[in-house]
Design an enzyme around this catalytic site. Structure first.
Site, short mmCIF file in Angstrom:
data_model
loop_
_atom_site.label_atom_id
_atom_site.label_comp_id
_atom_site.label_asym_id
_atom_site.label_seq_id
_atom_site.Cartn_x
_atom_site.Cartn_y
_atom_site.Cartn_z
N HIS A 21 -3.10 33.16 -96.31
CA HIS A 21 -2.51 34.31 -97.01
C HIS A 21 -1.01 34.46 -96.72
O HIS A 21 -0.35 35.31 -97.34
CB HIS A 21 -3.21 35.61 -96.59
CG HIS A 21 -4.50 35.88 -97.29
ND1 HIS A 21 -5.64 35.11 -97.10
CD2 HIS A 21 -4.85 36.84 -98.20
CE1 HIS A 21 -6.63 35.60 -97.83
NE2 HIS A 21 -6.18 36.63 -98.52
N GLU B 48 -23.12 40.31 -76.57
CA GLU B 48 -24.42 39.68 -76.25
C GLU B 48 -24.24 38.44 -75.38
O GLU B 48 -24.94 37.44 -75.55
CB GLU B 48 -25.20 39.32 -77.52
CG GLU B 48 -25.39 40.48 -78.48
CD GLU B 48 -26.31 41.56 -77.95
OE1 GLU B 48 -26.23 41.86 -76.74
OE2 GLU B 48 -27.10 42.11 -78.73
N THR C 17 -20.81 36.50 -73.15
CA THR C 17 -19.59 35.79 -73.54
C THR C 17 -19.93 34.32 -73.82
O THR C 17 -20.91 33.77 -73.31
CB THR C 17 -18.53 35.85 -72.43
OG1 THR C 17 -19.01 35.13 -71.29
CG2 THR C 17 -18.24 37.29 -72.03
#
Length: 387
Positions: free
Chosen positions: A340, A365, A367
């Site tokens: 972009h 949940e 690393t």
């Protein structure tokens, strides 16, 4: 091997996609920027039965298969990952109770949780204990017919709107190893001594609150001990986190898909030197890499989910899926931002939000570095074989 969705799963995905396109995508950027609570979206999810994803049918839930479970988080995260968080922690709490609760606990809580009347999360992490859950300091001392709970929790999703909250505590702080003295209590959040002290400020993951909790002389009835037996809390929590990693992995796929969609749209409409920039080889190489990693991530997630549906232990599979898909989400969001150009750094384009949301996927949940060690230990112990 059949890697296609069943007709029922395809219909479910179309229903979810229509919902996201109609009710989430048009408001996500504005509501995230203003901090507006997504009450209308939550109400629609209640109507669709999505709060009962992991609740058995006998208690009024959908009890979906794990692939369909993954589809929910993938599709919603395409529109706004924060909304998926409202369902994610709640679904884990439902699963904890459905798998481990006494019959009275399931009957008391699950029907209301299935409708979304009673929302939930899961309170594990503490200021000094995240990855090392055995290091928690919250204690629960049995006095007569109640546990007296003292401690603090942090990074707890849905805490401000929860009606019941599973809380990991030490019922025997002297136990060795520590996990033998850990239990989960189902805490009614209206109980005196339960305080949400603040909502944590976050880089991304807006739309749902993430809180700090203070538990001060909180009296919890003894019959709220999950499963009715002390010392099983760590086992119960880790089992739920296997499913939680499928949830986070699927969210990561949704973010990566949104990044690819945004990149394809922008590079088709942006022209330079008389041509759309998607005709330039450098752009094509990035698009190809995003798409390839995305599809590999999706297949890993569906593989882990399918294994879970077969009743197998999936710590390795869900760990692999979460590890790879979350890293893919980060690189896909960053590559989409680069494609972009300057506009990618603007809040007027969705890739800026995707970039902020993707970062959490490598942390939540477990690393990614911890998951690498989990996967490696399963491989080196011979418990898991690849190929």
């Amino acid at each position: 091997m059949d890697f296609t969705l069943s007709p029922e799963q395809e219909l479910f995905r179309r229903t979810l996609r229509d919902f996201v396109t109609r009710e989430i995508e048009p408001v996500a950027t504005e509501w995230e920027e203003s901090g507006r609570h997504p009450a209308e979206i939550i109400e629609t999810m209640r109507t669709m039965g999505l709060f009962g994803l992991t609740v058995p049918e006998v208690h009024g839930g959908l009890e979906v298969d794990m692939v369909s479970f993954a589809l929910v988080f993938e599709e919603i995260s395409r529109g706004w990952m924060g909304i998926a968080g409202i369902l994610g922690s709640h679904s884990l709490a439902c699963l904890l109770i459905a798998r481990n609760g006494t019959e009275e606990q399931r009957t008391r809580w699950l029907p209301r949780m299935a409708t979304g009347e009673c929302r939930s999360g899961i309170a594990l992490t503490e200021p000094d204990a995240g990855t090392d859950l055995q290091g928690i300091r919250t204690t629960a001392r049995l006095e007569g017919g109640h546990y007296v709970v003292n401690g603090a929790k942090t990074w707890i999703t849905n805490a401000r709107h929860a009606g019941v909250l599973p809380v990991l505590v030490k019922t025997d702080p002297q136990a060795r190893p520590a996990h033998r003295g850990m239990s989960i209590l189902l805490v009614d959040t209206a109980t005196e001594g339960f305080t949400v002290t603040r909502d944590l400020p976050k880089l991304g993951y807006k739309g749902t609150e993430t809180c700090e909790l203070l538990l001060e002389d909180l009296r919890v009835p003894a019959d709220c001990l999950l499963g009715g037996v002390e010392g099983r809390g760590m086992q119960q929590a880790l089992s739920a986190l296997e499913t939680g990693r499928i949830n986070v992995a699927a969210r990561s796929v949704g973010i990566a898909q949104a990044a690819l969609d945004a990149a394809l749209s922008y590079t088709a409409g942006r022209h330079a030197f008389g041509s759309p920039i998607h005709d330039f080889q450098a752009v094509q190489l990035r698009l190809a890499d995003i798409a390839t990693r995305l599809q590999a991530s999706r297949l890993l997630v569906y593989w882990a989910a399918s294994r879970a549906d077969g009743g197998e232990r999936v710590d390795t599979e869900s760990g692999m899926a979460k590890l790879f898909a979350s890293e893919t989400a980060i690189t896909a969001a960053l590559d989409a931002m680069r494609l972009h150009g300057g506009y990618g750094y603007s809040k007027e384009f969705v890739v800026e939000r995707l970039y902020r949301d993707a970062a959490l996927m490598s942390i939540g949940e477990g690393t990614n570095d911890i998951l690498r060690t989990v996967i490696a230990r399963r491989l080196t112990s011979g418990a898991t074989r690849i190929g």
